[in-house]
Write an enzyme that holds these catalytic residues in place. Structure first.
Site, PDB file in Angstrom:
ATOM      1  N   GLU A   1      14.925   4.945  26.321  1.00 51.47           N
ATOM      2  CA  GLU A   1      14.798   6.356  25.947  1.00 51.47           C
ATOM      3  C   GLU A   1      15.710   7.221  26.805  1.00 51.47           C
ATOM      4  OE1 GLU A   1      11.096   9.192  24.696  1.00 51.47           O
ATOM      5  OE2 GLU A   1      10.901   8.121  26.579  1.00 51.47           O
TER       6      GLU A   1
ATOM      7  N   LYS B   1      20.167   8.796  17.423  1.00 48.79           N
ATOM      8  CA  LYS B   1      20.088   7.726  18.421  1.00 48.79           C
ATOM      9  C   LYS B   1      21.206   6.703  18.253  1.00 48.79           C
ATOM     10  CE  LYS B   1      15.108   8.226  19.066  1.00 48.79           C
ATOM     11  NZ  LYS B   1      15.045   9.503  18.347  1.00 48.79           N
TER      12      LYS B   1
ATOM     13  N   TYR C   1       0.825  -1.206   0.000  1.00 45.66           N
ATOM     14  CA  TYR C   1       0.000   0.000   0.000  1.00 45.66           C
ATOM     15  C   TYR C   1       0.862   1.261   0.000  1.00 45.66           C
ATOM     16  CZ  TYR C   1      -3.022   3.768   1.448  1.00 45.66           C
ATOM     17  OH  TYR C   1      -3.667   4.982   1.512  1.00 45.66           O
TER      18      TYR C   1
END
Length: 626
Positions: free
Chosen positions: A553, A413, A317
Site C-alpha cells: 500500500e 494503482k 449469485y
C-alpha cells in the site's frame, strides 16, 4: 389502547365490515328519530307503516352510497380527508332520500327534518370514524420514534405523508430555510426554521434528520450538508427523483446519505452523445457484470437502449442478482432490450468467443478482475491468471469475432505499482496496447481511475459498519490520500472513453484533488450524528485508530506515469502516452509468465513484473504469499 378497540383492530376484515355496516344502520335510524324529536319536541308522534318505509329507504340509500363510495373497503384507522368528503356526499343523498320518501310514502316527515337529520347524521356517521382515527393515531405516535424532515417541498410533503401512514417513524417537525413556508401545517406537522433546531430537539428528541431535498444543485446540497454536519443528529435522505421514477425506490425508502455527499465535490457531468455512440442499438457484452462497476455499467448501458445486453459473470449469485436488478429496471423504463445472463470465466477464451459470435457483439466492457490489494498479494498466481491472462483471452476472442470496441477497466494503482494487483493491471494495459499495434479491426482502450466510493471493498461501507458497531474506525495512516469518484461517474467515464478512443489509448479522469482518508472518516462520523473520540474529546462516541500501511500500500496514488498528457473531446478526460511493448516481445513475456504461473513460481512472476515496463517496485514489507 382500550381493549374493545384492540379487539376490533385484530378482528378479520369481514367482521370489521359487518360491525361498521351494522353501526351505520343503527346510526341512520337514530339520526332520523332524533331529527324528528328535535323538530316536534313534546308533540306526540305516531310511527306507522309509512314512516317505517321512509326509515328503511333512507337506511338503504345511505348504506348503498357507502358501499359504492368504497367506505367499507377503506381501512378505518387510515381514513383520510377524501373519505370525510364521501361521508358528506352520502349523508346529502340520504337526506334527499328521506325527503322524497316522505312524499312517496305519504309519511309524516316535516320539511325541516331532512336538514336537521343531515347535521345529526354527519355527527353520528363521521364523528366516530374521526374519533377512532384520532385515538389510533395518537396511540401509534407514542410507539414510533420521532424524526425531523428537512425540506418542506413536494418531496418533504410526500415523505411526511408516507411516514404517517407507515409504522417506522413519526415526523415530529419539518424544517425549511424558506421563510414563506415557515409556520405552515402539513398533515398536522408544523414547518419550522432551522434556527429552531436546538429547542425542537430538546422537545421531541428525534432519532434522525431526514433530508428531503431533490431539486437543488449538487453545490447547494454540499453546502447544506456542511452546515448540517455540525448538528448532533444522524442524517439520512430519501431517494433521488430519478430512482423513484425508475421504480428503484419509493419516497419512504429512507437510506444513508448518497456517496456523492461524502465525496465533497460535484460529480463530473457526462456527454450524452458520447454515452450513446458505442451502445445505442448495438450488442454489448460486460464481463464481471455482477461486480460494483460492472453492474453500474450495465445499468447505464441499459438506459441507452442497446439491442442486446450480455451479462458475463463467474459468480452465480452475483449474476442472478444483476439480472434481477436489470430486468426490473427494464420493466420500469419500458425498454425493449434483450438481456442475456451468461456464466463463465474470462480465462476461457473459447467460451467467450462462442458467446461473442452467437450474439454478434459490437462493444465489450471488460470489468472482470481481482482488485483487492491484500488478497491478490496473498494469491499472486490467481491474480495474474485472472487479471492478465483473463484480459488476453477476452481480447483474443474480441479480435476473432471482429468486435468494434473493447474497453478495459484499469486503476490508478497501475501507475508505478507497489503491489501485485497494480502491476497485473499495468501488464493488462500493456497486453492491449501491443494487440492494438498488431491489428486495427478492434479498437482497444483503457480507462484508468481512482478508488470508487461505495464499491465492494471500498472504505465507505467498511467505515459505516465500524461506526454502527461503535468503533473504532480503522485508518492505515493519518496522511494517506486517495483519488475518489462515484460509481456512476466511473461507469460513464468508461462508456465515453470507448466512444472517443483511438486504438491503444489509455484514458484518465481529471479527478481534482485527492481526498484524505482521515478527513473522510471524520466526515462520516459527523454525518451519522456522532462525535469523534480523541484526546481533546474523551466523551466522544467513535475513536479513529491508525493500523499502519498494509503490504503493497502507498500513501499517495497517481493517475499518470509521466507528464506526456493530451486532452480529448471531453474536458474532464485526458489521454496518456506511455511506454509500451511490441507484440513479439509481449508474446515472449507472456509465455514465460504462463510457465511461472503453471509451476506456482512466485519469485519468477515478481522478476518478470520487475523486468517488464510495468514500473513495478517490490515493497520491502511484503510477506510470503500462500
Amino acid at each position: 389502547m382500550f381493549t374493545p378497540i384492540k379487539r376490533l383492530l385484530n378482528a378479520s376484515r369481514r367482521k370489521k365490515r359487518f360491525v361498521t355496516a351494522t353501526y351505520d344502520v343503527v346510526a341512520v335510524m337514530v339520526s332520523i328519530y332524533l331529527a324528528i324529536f328535535f323538530r316536534l319536541g313534546a308533540t306526540p308522534f305516531e310511527f306507522g307503516i309509512e314512516e317505517a318505509g321512509s326509515f328503511l329507504a333512507t337506511v338503504f340509500a345511505t348504506v348503498f352510497c357507502f358501499i359504492k363510495l368504497g367506505m367499507y373497503r377503506a381501512v378505518l384507522r387510515y381514513m383520510t380527508l377524501p373519505a370525510i368528503g364521501h361521508i358528506f356526499l352520502a349523508v346529502g343523498i340520504s337526506a334527499i332520500t328521506l325527503a322524497l320518501s316522505g312524499f312517496f310514502f305519504k309519511s309524516f316527515i316535516p320539511r325541516s327534518v331532512p336538514f336537521i337529520y343531515a347535521g345529526i347524521a354527519i355527527l353520528t356517521l363521521g364523528g366516530p370514524r374521526i374519533l377512532f382515527r384520532t385515538l389510533y393515531e395518537q396511540y401509534y405516535k407514542r410507539n414510533k420514534p420521532n424524526v425531523f424532515i428537512y425540506g418542506a417541498g413536494a418531496t418533504g410533503r410526500d415523505l411526511a405523508y408516507a411516514l404517517i401512514q407507515g409504522n417506522e417513524y413519526h415526523p415530529a417537525a419539518i424544517l425549511d430555510d424558506d421563510s414563506a413556508k415557515v409556520g405552515q401545517i402539513m398533515y398536522g406537522i408544523r414547518v419550522y426554521h432551522p434556527s429552531e433546531f436546538d429547542g425542537l430537539r430538546s422537545l421531541y428528541q428525534p432519532v434522525k434528520l431526514l433530508l428531503a431535498i431533490n431539486n437543488v444543485t449538487q453545490g447547494e446540497r454540499l453546502r447544506l450538508l456542511e452546515k448540517l454536519a455540525h448538528w448532533p443528529i444522524e442524517i439520512q435522505s430519501v431517494p433521488s427523483v430519478e430512482d423513484i421514477a425508475a421504480g428503484k425506490n419509493s419516497v419512504a425508502d429512507i437510506k444513508d446519505l448518497d456517496i456523492a455527499d461524502l465525496l465533497g465535490r460535484a460529480p463530473v457531468e457526462p456527454d450524452p452523445a458520447l454515452l450513446a455512440k458505442q451502445i445505442t442499438n448495438k450488442n454489448v457484452l460486460v464481463t464481471g457484470a455482477g461486480g460494483s462497476i460492472g453492474l453500474e455499467i450495465c445499468q447505464q448501458a441499459l438506459k441507452l437502449k442497446p439491442a442486446k445486453l450480455i451479462l458475463f459473470e463467474l459468480n452465480e449469485y452475483n449474476l442472478y442478482r444483476a439480472h434481477q436488478t436489470l430486468s426490473k429496471m427494464r420493466i420500469n423504463l419500458a425498454l425493449n432490450v434483450q438481456l442475456v445472463a451468461a456464466l463463465g470465466s474470462v480465462q476461457k477464451e473459447h467460451r467467450l468467443s462462442k458467446l461473442m459470435a452467437t450474439h454478434e457483439i459490437n462493444t465489450v466492457y471488460h470489468t472482470a478482475a481481482y482488485k483487492h490489494v491484500p488478497l491478490v498479494e496473498d494469491n499472486i498466481v490467481e491474480g495474474i491468471r485472472n487479471n492478465v491472462f483473463g484480459t488476453l483471452a477476452c481480447a483474443n476472442a474480441a479480435i476473432a469475432n471482429k468486435v468494434e470496441s473493447f474497453t478495459l477497466i484499469s486503476t490508478d494503482k497501475a501507475v508505478r505499482p507497489t503491489n501485485i494487483m497494480g502491476a497485473s493491471k499495468r501488464l493488462a494495459e500493456l497486453v492491449l496496447q501491443a494487440l492494438a499495434d498488431k491489428q486495427s479491426q478492434t479498437t482497444f482502450t483503457m480507462v484508468r481511475f481512482g478508488n470508487v466510493l461505495g464499491s465492494s471493498g471500498s472504505v465507505v461501507p467498511l467505515f459505516k459498519s465500524q461506526i454502527r458497531a461503535g468503533g473504532p474506525v480503522t485508518v492505515t495512516h493519518p496522511d494517506i490520500t486517495r483519488y475518489f469518484m462515484l460509481i456512476p461517474e466511473a461507469a460513464q467515464l468508461v462508456i465515453q472513453a470507448s466512444a472517443i478512443g483511438h486504438n491503444g489509448q489509455v484514458f484518465v479522469l481529471d479527478m481534482g484533488e485527492p481526498v484524505k482518508i482521515l478527513d473522510l472518516a471524520k466526515r462520516m462520523i459527523k454525518l451519522m450524528g456522532l462525535r469523534e473520540k480523541n484526546a481533546n474529546n474523551v466523551d466522544g462516541d467513535i475513536e479513529i485508530k491508525f493500523t499502519g500501511l498494509r503490504p503493497g500500500e502507498k500513501l499517495y496514488e497517481e493517475l499518470l506515469i509521466g507528464d506526456n498528457v493530451e486532452g480529448t473531446g471531453h474536458e474532464k478526460i485526458m489521454t496518456a502516452c506511455e511506454e509500451k511493448l511490441q507484440w513479439d516481445d509481449m508474446t515472449i513475456l507472456l509465455s514465460e509468465l504462463d510457465s511461472c504461473c503453471h509451476y506456482f513460481d512466485v519469485e519468477c512472476i515478481k522478476r518478470i513484473l520487475l523486468e517488464a515496463p510495468t514500473g513495478y517496485i517490490q515493497p520491502t514489507n511484503t510477506k510470503k504469499p500462500a
